[in-house]
Write a protein that holds these residues in place. Structure first.
Motif, PDB file in Angstrom:
ATOM      1  N   ASP A  51      -8.103 -15.901  -1.531  1.00 57.20           N
ATOM      2  CA  ASP A  51      -9.174 -15.491  -0.674  1.00 57.20           C
ATOM      3  C   ASP A  51     -10.427 -16.145  -1.064  1.00 57.20           C
ATOM      4  OD1 ASP A  51      -7.784 -13.480   0.990  1.00 57.20           O
ATOM      5  OD2 ASP A  51      -8.319 -11.977  -0.626  1.00 57.20           O
ATOM      6  N   TRP A  80      -7.426  -5.731  -2.773  1.00 56.88           N
ATOM      7  CA  TRP A  80      -6.219  -6.096  -3.530  1.00 56.88           C
ATOM      8  C   TRP A  80      -5.329  -6.808  -2.691  1.00 56.88           C
ATOM      9  CZ3 TRP A  80      -1.717  -2.857  -3.847  1.00 56.88           C
ATOM     10  CH2 TRP A  80      -1.882  -1.554  -2.772  1.00 56.88           C
ATOM     11  N   GLN A  81      -3.944  -7.015  -3.348  1.00 49.83           N
ATOM     12  CA  GLN A  81      -2.929  -7.604  -2.628  1.00 49.83           C
ATOM     13  C   GLN A  81      -1.647  -7.011  -3.207  1.00 49.83           C
ATOM     14  OE1 GLN A  81      -4.359 -11.312  -4.603  1.00 49.83           O
ATOM     15  NE2 GLN A  81      -4.576 -12.149  -2.617  1.00 49.83           N
ATOM     16  N   THR A  82      -0.627  -7.572  -2.461  1.00 51.67           N
ATOM     17  CA  THR A  82       0.673  -7.296  -2.725  1.00 51.67           C
ATOM     18  C   THR A  82       0.760  -7.701  -4.402  1.00 51.67           C
ATOM     19  OG1 THR A  82       1.444  -7.691  -0.427  1.00 51.67           O
ATOM     20  CG2 THR A  82       3.287  -7.781  -2.287  1.00 51.67           C
ATOM     21  N   ARG A 116      -0.180  -9.630   6.405  1.00 51.65           N
ATOM     22  CA  ARG A 116      -0.024 -10.899   6.179  1.00 51.65           C
ATOM     23  C   ARG A 116       0.864 -11.934   6.744  1.00 51.65           C
ATOM     24  NH1 ARG A 116      -0.587 -11.388  -0.064  1.00 51.65           N
ATOM     25  NH2 ARG A 116       0.453 -13.413  -0.200  1.00 51.65           N
ATOM     26  N   VAL A 153      -8.338  -0.406   3.430  1.00 52.79           N
ATOM     27  CA  VAL A 153      -7.564  -1.459   2.871  1.00 52.79           C
ATOM     28  C   VAL A 153      -7.117  -2.176   3.926  1.00 52.79           C
ATOM     29  CG1 VAL A 153      -5.503  -0.072   2.898  1.00 52.79           C
ATOM     30  CG2 VAL A 153      -5.954  -2.197   1.236  1.00 52.79           C
ATOM     31  N   GLY A 154      -6.871  -3.568   3.709  1.00 50.71           N
ATOM     32  CA  GLY A 154      -6.130  -4.541   4.218  1.00 50.71           C
ATOM     33  C   GLY A 154      -6.826  -5.916   5.030  1.00 50.71           C
ATOM     34  N   GLU A 155      -8.153  -5.439   5.000  1.00 49.09           N
ATOM     35  CA  GLU A 155      -8.903  -6.505   5.511  1.00 49.09           C
ATOM     36  C   GLU A 155     -10.594  -6.177   5.463  1.00 49.09           C
ATOM     37  OE1 GLU A 155      -9.471  -7.037   9.859  1.00 49.09           O
ATOM     38  OE2 GLU A 155      -7.853  -5.319   9.924  1.00 49.09           O
ATOM     39  N   PRO A 156     -11.314  -7.125   5.490  1.00 54.29           N
ATOM     40  CA  PRO A 156     -12.896  -6.614   5.387  1.00 54.29           C
ATOM     41  C   PRO A 156     -12.968  -5.751   6.610  1.00 54.29           C
ATOM     42  CG  PRO A 156     -12.742  -9.198   5.256  1.00 54.29           C
ATOM     43  CD  PRO A 156     -11.310  -8.450   5.574  1.00 54.29           C
ATOM     44  N   ASP A 206     -13.772   0.988  -0.102  1.00 47.86           N
ATOM     45  CA  ASP A 206     -13.370  -0.210   0.401  1.00 47.86           C
ATOM     46  C   ASP A 206     -12.467  -0.804  -0.614  1.00 47.86           C
ATOM     47  OD1 ASP A 206     -12.748  -2.690   1.585  1.00 47.86           O
ATOM     48  OD2 ASP A 206     -14.652  -3.049   2.249  1.00 47.86           O
ATOM     49  N   THR A 207     -11.108  -1.019  -0.512  1.00 51.01           N
ATOM     50  CA  THR A 207     -10.440  -1.338  -1.805  1.00 51.01           C
ATOM     51  C   THR A 207      -9.806  -2.841  -1.444  1.00 51.01           C
ATOM     52  OG1 THR A 207      -8.346  -0.387  -1.001  1.00 51.01           O
ATOM     53  CG2 THR A 207      -9.813   1.109  -2.271  1.00 51.01           C
ATOM     54  N   THR A 264       0.866  -1.238   0.046  1.00 51.01           N
ATOM     55  CA  THR A 264       0.026  -0.023  -0.261  1.00 51.01           C
ATOM     56  C   THR A 264       0.878   1.356  -0.217  1.00 51.01           C
ATOM     57  OG1 THR A 264      -1.554  -1.059   1.188  1.00 51.01           O
ATOM     58  CG2 THR A 264      -2.027   1.140   1.206  1.00 51.01           C
ATOM     59  N   ARG A 280      -8.917 -15.821   3.850  1.00 49.06           N
ATOM     60  CA  ARG A 280      -8.003 -16.439   3.212  1.00 49.06           C
ATOM     61  C   ARG A 280      -8.307 -17.871   2.927  1.00 49.06           C
ATOM     62  NH1 ARG A 280      -4.245 -13.607   0.323  1.00 49.06           N
ATOM     63  NH2 ARG A 280      -3.122 -15.635   0.345  1.00 49.06           N
TER      64      ARG A 280
HETATM   65  C1  WT7 Z   1      -4.935  -9.758   1.567  1.00 49.11           C
HETATM   66  C2  WT7 Z   1      -3.648  -9.087   0.915  1.00 49.11           C
HETATM   67  C3  WT7 Z   1      -3.344  -4.700  -0.407  1.00 49.11           C
HETATM   68  C4  WT7 Z   1      -3.034  -3.995   0.751  1.00 49.11           C
HETATM   69  C5  WT7 Z   1      -2.873  -4.479   1.910  1.00 49.11           C
HETATM   70  C6  WT7 Z   1      -2.756  -5.990   1.944  1.00 49.11           C
HETATM   71  C7  WT7 Z   1      -6.924  -8.920   2.415  1.00 49.11           C
HETATM   72  C8  WT7 Z   1      -6.906  -6.606   1.801  1.00 49.11           C
HETATM   73  C9  WT7 Z   1      -8.813  -5.985   1.618  1.00 49.11           C
HETATM   74  C10 WT7 Z   1     -10.228  -5.520   1.738  1.00 49.11           C
HETATM   75  C11 WT7 Z   1     -11.019  -7.473   2.476  1.00 49.11           C
HETATM   76  C12 WT7 Z   1      -8.546  -7.329   1.947  1.00 49.11           C
HETATM   77  C13 WT7 Z   1      -7.123 -10.088   1.429  1.00 49.11           C
HETATM   78  C14 WT7 Z   1      -5.938 -10.124   0.700  1.00 49.11           C
HETATM   79  N1  WT7 Z   1      -7.486  -7.692   2.124  1.00 49.11           N
HETATM   80  N2  WT7 Z   1      -7.661  -5.465   1.560  1.00 49.11           N
HETATM   81  N3  WT7 Z   1     -10.332  -4.263   1.254  1.00 49.11           N
HETATM   82  N4  WT7 Z   1     -11.235  -6.110   1.975  1.00 49.11           N
HETATM   83  N5  WT7 Z   1      -9.868  -8.267   2.474  1.00 49.11           N
HETATM   84  O1  WT7 Z   1      -1.890  -6.573   1.356  1.00 49.11           O
HETATM   85  O2  WT7 Z   1      -0.608  -8.116   2.441  1.00 49.11           O
HETATM   86  O3  WT7 Z   1      -0.930  -8.616   0.198  1.00 49.11           O
HETATM   87  O4  WT7 Z   1      -2.647  -8.980   1.765  1.00 49.11           O
HETATM   88  O5  WT7 Z   1      -5.346  -8.970   2.549  1.00 49.11           O
HETATM   89  O6  WT7 Z   1      -7.345 -11.417   2.409  1.00 49.11           O
HETATM   90  O7  WT7 Z   1      -5.885 -11.369  -0.075  1.00 49.11           O
HETATM   91  P1  WT7 Z   1      -1.622  -7.841   1.489  1.00 49.11           P
END
Ligand code: WT7
Length: 652
Positions: free
Chosen positions: A508, A420-422, A534, A392-395, A417-418, A317, A523
């Protein structure tokens, strides 16, 4: 009712206001649909148009997507560009004096850096890297506190074509070592220490320690930014102060001509096995994802917005929405060194007020902790500058969403509410705030050009209302290109044969409601999400069993009010099962051990000792039972396959 069932009953919906829609970059649901239709009918043309419109190319591309070596996709691969040029130089003619970075230190001291100054400092530091022998394709590890210098270091790498690998400052010397060795880095950039919440935490000493562990002969130089002025050990032949490194360096440095597919960076993240994965991103595709989402999701207005993403540059992020996205847009952004609760839980709100922040992007865990420590505090500050909020980061749980909406956004600001992932590099599923109505707890709909689906274990699309694996069915520009040094693991982790080998498996589970809105359920692999970070259960287990007292360990997550998930460890010692004070003492020892092995974020919240772990007759640890025990649930599941049912009582 489980969390996911309860959010699926969420039926509040918040359509964008007519005021927001009127000024939005993507205005109204018809505009959103027009974009998704264009992407569906002419997928490559859609992305190519955006790439021509938003990126300044040194040599324009003629090829768009190359799928011949799937899943190793290539985008725009006869095009050349420089990412740092796109983030800095191209803005200079019109806005050399515009503020690029507003850096607020832990103690409140504010420094402003204009685009011209940023250019000069990035160039000087790029020249310093060149002087140290860093060339195109070399890996540079950055282990720094949140600072303008961290951004400058990353941009300087991009400028000369070195591949940066940022390691979050909270990771231990061991974790740093593992990443340096895997990346075979040439140089480390660090600081004497970082300041957070009034306390200094040493970074240089961790680098020193990492470089005493084997396999780090690749490192020829350590550049040290002096942040606190504290005492550090100095290795004359290896260490160099940042200020000395740039002392005689010119303020200009020709941006390297980079191929669209040249790696921009590696960022390590946790997977289901013990070793972290080096997620490798491209130059052009990654940059395009950052810009497109800044435009569509954050509705960026380069001339009037003040953007603030609170993430550390040690995470994706912070890469996309601190170092690259806002600068590529030519915006003003805030960078913060400290923590949200220092000197008190009003810090974020005060900073929004002081810097007239328009767009604020943070994590549910921060929101929840600020509700707990001062839910009434936002009202004491002038938050009228805000127009858009992000998560961002989790639900995000609906209660936290509602508080964020009402107390911070004053019921005026849309919340994006975004999801996405690394690996995806930029936002994938998120509302376009002037087009898509939001629902608390849902990341809503895919961004135009992102083709998502929810599928079963054979890859068949599931109807709305059924939970399954979240996948993205077409390669998109900002997708990771491979795992550093490990193309096989890339294929196996993300493009499994079971699903046909061509769709990106996010890891996910998700479910769509009757409106097609996505609800992320969690996950599907052995990865925990602790405070939006994570962590692989295997990584923590390996750390525990590497302690001389430990025979066996299993890690599970359990729900936690603030962190989202807490870490519970079930441990079998080599000797007797400890009880009472002895258990407490060994628990503390093991927690600190994990802190040293991985980093403080991985310390188990709770450790339970047993004579054994619940196993099947074939010796497999039954994690679902451990998860139930961790939550304090009574075991109602069938335990007939269990070798040693009596153990369950011990682990309660
Ligand atoms: C995992 C990715 C991408 C930025 C921070 C984390 C969870 C991330 C959300 C959201 C629900 C989310 C998922 C995903 N996650 N954003 N808005 N709603 N879950 O990056 O460390 O690569 O983790 O974070 O489980 O797979 P990351």
């Amino acid at each position: 009712m489980s969390h996911i069932e309860s959010v699926l009953h969420e039926n509040r919906s918040f359509p964008p206001s007519s005021e927001f829609t009127a000024q939005a970059n993507v205005s109204g649901i018809a505009a959103y649909q027009a974009l998704t239709t264009k992407a569906a009918t002419d997928y490559e043309g859609y992305w190519a148009d955006l790439a021509r419109q938003h990126i300044s190319w040194e040599t324009p591309f003629t090829r768009i997507l190359d799928e011949t070596n799937a899943p190793f996709y290539r985008w725009f691969d006869d095009g050349y560009l420089n990412v740092s040029y796109n983030c800095i130089d191209r803005h200079l003619p019109a806005k050399a004096d515009k503020t690029a970075l507003i850096f607020e230190a832990d103690d409140g001291l504010v420094t402003r850096i204009s685009y011209q100054q940023l250019h000069d400092r990035v160039c000087a530091f790029a020249n310093a890297l060149i002087a140290q022998g860093v060339t195109k394709g070399d890996r540079v590890v950055i282990y720094m506190p949140m600072s303008a210098e961290a951004v400058i270091a990353m941009q300087a790498c991009a400028r000369i074509g070195a591949i940066h690998s940022v390691v979050f400052g909270g990771f231990s010397a061991k974790s740093l070592h593992e990443r340096i060795v895997d990346a075979q880095a040439k140089l480390v950039i660090t600081a004497d220490a970082g300041m957070r919440g009034g306390r200094a935490t040493s970074l240089k000493s961790a680098v020193d320690e990492a470089l005493t562990l084997g396999g780090t002969e690749c490192i020829s130089r350590v550049i040290v930014y002096q942040r606190t002025g504290q005492e550090v050990n100095w290795h004359e032949s290896r260490d160099l102060w940042w200020h000395d490194s740039v002392a005689d360096m010119p303020n200009t440095c020709e941006p390297a001509r980079m191929n669209a597919e040249d790696p921009l960076f590696i960022l390590y993240t946790s997977g289901s096995t013990g070793t972290p994965k080096g997620v490798q991103h491209s130059s052009a595709g990654y940059l395009l994802g950052a810009i497109v989402t800044m435009n569509m999701v954050f509705d960026a207005k380069a001339d009037t917005d003040v953007f603030w993403c609170t993430a550390d540059v040690g995470w994706i992020t912070g890469h996309t929405y601190v170092t690259y996205g806002p600068l590529a847009m030519g915006m003003t952004q805030v960078i913060f060194e400290g923590v949200p609760t220092y000197p008190d839980a009003g810090r974020f709100w005060k900073m929004i007020q002081d810097h007239r922040v328009t767009t604020f992007y943070t994590a549910p865990t921060a929101i929840r902790s600020l509700i707990k420590l001062g839910g009434e505090l936002p009202r004491q500050y002038d938050l009228s500058s805000l127009r858009l909020l992000g998560s961002v980061g989790e639900p995000i749980n609906p209660e936290a969403w509602m508080w964020y909406h009402q107390e911070v956004g004053q019921s005026r600001c849309p919340i994006v509410d975004t999801w996405w992932q690394t690996e995806t590099g930029s936002n994938m599923i998120a509302p376009l705030p002037g087009a898509v109505a939001t629902k608390p707890g849902s990341c809503t709909l895919p961004i135009p050009g992102i083709i998502a689906d929810v599928v079963d274990e054979h890859g068949a699309s599931l109807p709305f209302g059924q939970g399954g694996y979240l996948v993205i069915t077409r390669p998109f520009p900002s997708l990771l290109r491979t795992l550093w040094n490990n193309p096989e693991r890339y294929k196996k982790s993300y493009f499994p044969e079971e699903l046909g080998g061509k769709v990106y498996l996010a890891g996910d589970s998700a479910q769509r409601d009757t409106d097609g809105y996505y609800w992320i359920m969690g996950r599907i692999d052995d990865v925990l999400n602790v405070s939006g970070h994570r962590l692989g259960t295997m990584e923590i287990e390996s750390a525990l069993v590497s302690h001389p007292l430990v025979a066996e360990a299993a890690i599970v997550g359990k729900p936690h009010d603030i962190k989202g998930e807490a870490i519970v460890a079930f441990v079998v010692l080599k000797g007797e099962r400890p009880q009472g004070a002895a258990a407490k003492e060994i628990s503390d020892t093991l927690r600190n051990w994990v802190g040293q092995e991985i980093g403080a974020i991985a310390k188990p919240d709770e450790i339970r000792f047993g004579d054994n772990l619940p196993k099947t007759r074939s010796g497999k640890i039954m994690r679902r039972l451990l998860r139930a025990l961790a939550k304090g649930e009574t075991i109602t599941q069938d335990v007939s396959t269990l070798e040693n049912p009596a153990i369950l009582d011990q682990l309660k």
